[in-house]
Design an enzyme around this catalytic site. Structure first.
Site, PDB file in Angstrom:
ATOM      1  N   ASP A 197      29.769  31.187  37.748  1.00  0.00           N
ATOM      2  CA  ASP A 197      30.270  32.546  37.550  1.00  0.00           C
ATOM      3  C   ASP A 197      29.846  33.350  38.778  1.00  0.00           C
ATOM      4  OD1 ASP A 197      31.081  34.343  34.732  1.00  0.00           O
ATOM      5  OD2 ASP A 197      30.478  35.410  36.540  1.00  0.00           O
ATOM      6  N   CYS A 224      37.736  32.412  33.916  1.00  0.00           N
ATOM      7  CA  CYS A 224      37.512  33.566  34.796  1.00  0.00           C
ATOM      8  C   CYS A 224      38.830  34.333  34.929  1.00  0.00           C
ATOM      9  CB  CYS A 224      37.015  33.098  36.155  1.00  0.00           C
ATOM     10  SG  CYS A 224      38.102  31.901  36.922  1.00  0.00           S
ATOM     11  N   PRO A 225      38.763  35.580  35.379  1.00  0.00           N
ATOM     12  CA  PRO A 225      40.026  36.321  35.570  1.00  0.00           C
ATOM     13  C   PRO A 225      40.743  35.830  36.824  1.00  0.00           C
ATOM     14  CG  PRO A 225      38.146  37.669  36.219  1.00  0.00           C
ATOM     15  CD  PRO A 225      37.585  36.388  35.696  1.00  0.00           C
ATOM     16  N   ARG A 267      44.555  32.139  33.266  1.00  0.00           N
ATOM     17  CA  ARG A 267      45.770  32.647  33.901  1.00  0.00           C
ATOM     18  C   ARG A 267      46.357  31.521  34.751  1.00  0.00           C
ATOM     19  NH1 ARG A 267      45.835  35.927  30.609  1.00  0.00           N
ATOM     20  NH2 ARG A 267      45.855  38.198  30.785  1.00  0.00           N
ATOM     21  N   ASP A 270      47.516  26.274  28.754  1.00  0.00           N
ATOM     22  CA  ASP A 270      48.103  27.311  27.892  1.00  0.00           C
ATOM     23  C   ASP A 270      48.792  28.365  28.753  1.00  0.00           C
ATOM     24  OD1 ASP A 270      48.525  28.569  25.291  1.00  0.00           O
ATOM     25  OD2 ASP A 270      47.167  30.129  26.016  1.00  0.00           O
ATOM     26  N   GLU A 312      54.867  31.265  34.559  1.00  0.00           N
ATOM     27  CA  GLU A 312      55.183  31.316  33.129  1.00  0.00           C
ATOM     28  C   GLU A 312      56.073  32.484  32.745  1.00  0.00           C
ATOM     29  OE1 GLU A 312      51.171  31.689  31.455  1.00  0.00           O
ATOM     30  OE2 GLU A 312      51.713  33.694  30.773  1.00  0.00           O
ATOM     31  N   HIS A 328      51.141  30.066  26.233  1.00  0.00           N
ATOM     32  CA  HIS A 328      50.257  31.240  26.232  1.00  0.00           C
ATOM     33  C   HIS A 328      50.003  31.702  24.786  1.00  0.00           C
ATOM     34  CE1 HIS A 328      48.740  34.527  29.131  1.00  0.00           C
ATOM     35  NE2 HIS A 328      48.038  34.602  28.009  1.00  0.00           N
TER      36      HIS A 328
HETATM   37  P1  NAD Z   1      35.284  38.417  30.607  1.00  0.00           P
HETATM   38  O1  NAD Z   1      35.517  39.577  31.506  1.00  0.00           O
HETATM   39  O2  NAD Z   1      34.423  38.581  29.410  1.00  0.00           O
HETATM   40  O3  NAD Z   1      34.713  37.192  31.454  1.00  0.00           O
HETATM   41  C1  NAD Z   1      35.199  36.814  32.716  1.00  0.00           C
HETATM   42  C2  NAD Z   1      34.066  36.172  33.456  1.00  0.00           C
HETATM   43  O4  NAD Z   1      34.595  35.711  34.712  1.00  0.00           O
HETATM   44  C3  NAD Z   1      32.913  37.140  33.768  1.00  0.00           C
HETATM   45  O5  NAD Z   1      31.675  36.560  33.413  1.00  0.00           O
HETATM   46  C4  NAD Z   1      33.028  37.351  35.263  1.00  0.00           C
HETATM   47  O6  NAD Z   1      31.763  37.575  35.886  1.00  0.00           O
HETATM   48  C5  NAD Z   1      33.628  36.023  35.705  1.00  0.00           C
HETATM   49  N1  NAD Z   1      34.212  36.075  37.030  1.00  0.00           N
HETATM   50  C6  NAD Z   1      34.762  37.141  37.671  1.00  0.00           C
HETATM   51  N2  NAD Z   1      35.143  36.764  38.907  1.00  0.00           N
HETATM   52  C7  NAD Z   1      34.822  35.448  39.031  1.00  0.00           C
HETATM   53  C8  NAD Z   1      34.951  34.510  40.080  1.00  0.00           C
HETATM   54  N3  NAD Z   1      35.480  34.843  41.270  1.00  0.00           N
HETATM   55  N4  NAD Z   1      34.513  33.245  39.875  1.00  0.00           N
HETATM   56  C9  NAD Z   1      33.944  32.898  38.681  1.00  0.00           C
HETATM   57  N5  NAD Z   1      33.793  33.738  37.663  1.00  0.00           N
HETATM   58  C10 NAD Z   1      34.225  35.002  37.831  1.00  0.00           C
HETATM   59  O7  NAD Z   1      36.742  37.916  30.204  1.00  0.00           O
HETATM   60  P2  NAD Z   1      37.131  37.023  28.936  1.00  0.00           P
HETATM   61  O8  NAD Z   1      37.430  37.905  27.787  1.00  0.00           O
HETATM   62  O9  NAD Z   1      36.147  35.932  28.809  1.00  0.00           O
HETATM   63  O10 NAD Z   1      38.535  36.443  29.434  1.00  0.00           O
HETATM   64  C11 NAD Z   1      38.614  35.502  30.506  1.00  0.00           C
HETATM   65  C12 NAD Z   1      40.052  35.342  30.900  1.00  0.00           C
HETATM   66  O11 NAD Z   1      40.769  34.718  29.827  1.00  0.00           O
HETATM   67  C13 NAD Z   1      40.810  36.659  31.128  1.00  0.00           C
HETATM   68  O12 NAD Z   1      40.658  37.105  32.451  1.00  0.00           O
HETATM   69  C14 NAD Z   1      42.232  36.296  30.813  1.00  0.00           C
HETATM   70  O13 NAD Z   1      42.857  35.952  32.032  1.00  0.00           O
HETATM   71  C15 NAD Z   1      42.140  35.057  29.951  1.00  0.00           C
HETATM   72  N6  NAD Z   1      42.689  35.234  28.605  1.00  0.00           N
HETATM   73  C16 NAD Z   1      43.653  34.374  28.183  1.00  0.00           C
HETATM   74  C17 NAD Z   1      44.183  34.495  26.906  1.00  0.00           C
HETATM   75  C18 NAD Z   1      45.242  33.547  26.394  1.00  0.00           C
HETATM   76  O14 NAD Z   1      45.880  33.827  25.356  1.00  0.00           O
HETATM   77  N7  NAD Z   1      45.472  32.411  27.020  1.00  0.00           N
HETATM   78  C19 NAD Z   1      43.744  35.507  26.073  1.00  0.00           C
HETATM   79  C20 NAD Z   1      42.724  36.367  26.538  1.00  0.00           C
HETATM   80  C21 NAD Z   1      42.213  36.222  27.806  1.00  0.00           C
END
Ligand code: NAD
Length: 344
Positions: A173, A205-206, A234, A258, A263, A295
């Site tokens: 992270d 991660c985002p 994503r 997913d 997409e 998704h």
């Molecule tokens: P969150 O913000 O709680 O966690 C994201 C984590 O990624 C954080 O700990 C952050 O420090 C870390 N991060 C940021 N930049 C980074 C990098 N360059 N390298 C490594 N880690 C890094 O978010 P979350 O709620 O856990 O969601 C994560 C992702 O899941 C979202 O960004 C979204 O894209 C995706 N998501 C997908 C669905 C789906 O239906 N498929 C639904 C919700 C979220």
């Protein structure tokens, strides 16, 4: 408060109607996605409510602003589809930072188990009264090493599940969380080590400039032969063409997706009667060791209710106080959450 709701699906309406009515927020539901061609539908509305594949680029932002729209209420956590820098000073962008991390984490594990235990194959066989086990050999998760990229809400929930399976967890992270390390059950490692030492890699991660194509031809080369890639985050975290080559060369053991880079052209819609134009997606789907869902990781009853409740609360809070704890702010930290909600 009148909100134009884009990319409406049948499962969206009940929860948004329920909470909207309770909080005096009136939604007009449009099936179309928000983009340059459809932005004018928001004429006369105070805000727009959008999802992951709506386009909130500079042109859309300018048009919305001209029409007097001031709120973009994201009914999701990710905001890579919003030009945050351009929105600054024009539109207030509110989001749902967390609705059910368990929904996504559990879906990631469901995909993993389906894939490595060949459930998708077995299901079709037994439907046809074919009870042969040939080709269905899987492997135990117990004792395997999973590499988790991104240890936020969803990553943590996924880690908990993996620990329950008796797996070893390596994590990466940008901002490691000390409390995870203190437990001693998770080891933060550099990305290179995560790639080289993981049997399974799951992305949580985002999508940012840093993480775009974190799974690429180059990073896959560093991975173990037979690595399983899970992406529920994503699409553009994975270079889909490189993944396909990895599958074809047998270097990648399986992929559970997913989300997909392109997409927005296909996901959430029924293309079953059409010729699939995207060759990479078609080829990935054709592979026996690739599972694609559209998704849907977020799609649980609990998550839908939480999404609607938080979105409506965000809109109401912002309307009543000109402040919302879930407002995103580009100025604070280049698209991280606003620290004090007072930037503009
Ligand atoms: P969150 O913000 O709680 O966690 C994201 C984590 O990624 C954080 O700990 C952050 O420090 C870390 N991060 C940021 N930049 C980074 C990098 N360059 N390298 C490594 N880690 C890094 O978010 P979350 O709620 O856990 O969601 C994560 C992702 O899941 C979202 O960004 C979204 O894209 C995706 N998501 C997908 C669905 C789906 O239906 N498929 C639904 C919700 C979220």
């Amino acid at each position: 408060m009148k909100i134009a709701f884009f990319d409406t699906k049948p499962y969206d309406r009940p929860s948004f109607e329920k909470y909207g009515e309770q909080h005096g927020v009136r939604f007009k539901f449009f099936e179309t996605k928000l983009n340059e061609d459809t932005a004018d539908l928001a004429q006369g509305y105070d805000g727009v409510c959008v999802f992951v594949n709506d386009t909130v680029n500079a042109a859309v932002i300018d048009r919305l602003y001209e029409m007097g729209v001031r709120i973009v209420a994201l009914r999701c956590a990710g905001f890579n589809n919003v030009d945050m820098k351009h929105a600054f000073g024009k539109l207030h962008v509110l989001r749902v930072p967390a609705y059910s991390p368990y929904a996504v984490a559990e879906h990631a594990m469901a995909l993993l188990l389906t894939s490595i235990r060949r459930i998708h194959k077995a299901y079709i066989r037994t439907k046809d009264f074919n009870f042969s086990l040939s080709g269905l050999t899987g492997f135990d998760l117990h004792g395997k090493t999973v590499g988790v990229i991104g240890t936020g809400r969803i990553g943590r929930a996924f880690i908990d599940i993996c620990l329950g399976f008796g797996m070893k967890v390596l994590a990466y992270d940008k901002f490691p969380a000390q409390d995870l390390v203190n437990g001693g059950r998770v080891e933060y490692v550099p990305l290179e080590k995560l790639f080289s030492d993981s049997d399974i890699i799951s992305l949580h991660c985002p999508l940012t400039e840093d993480t775009h194509h974190v799974i690429s031809a180059e990073s896959l080369q560093k991975c173990r032969r037979g690595v399983v890639i899970i992406n529920t985050s994503r699409g553009a975290l994975v270079d889909a063409e490189a993944l396909l080559q990895g599958i074809k060369s047998r270097h990648v053991g399986a992929a559970c997706l997913d989300v997909y880079e392109e997409e927005s052209d296909f996901f959430f819609e029924d293309y079953s009667g059409h010729i699939m134009e995207d060759d990479t997606l078609a080829r990935l789907i054709s592979m026996p060791n690739v599972i694609v869902t559209s998704h849907q990781a977020f799609l649980t009853e609990e998550a839908l209710l939480n999404i609607a409740e938080t979105t409506v609360t965000n809109i109401r809070e912002f309307t009543e106080t000109s402040h919302c704890a879930n407002e995103l702010c580009w100025r604070c930290d280049k698209a991280e959450d606003c620290r004090d909600g007072k930037c503009f």
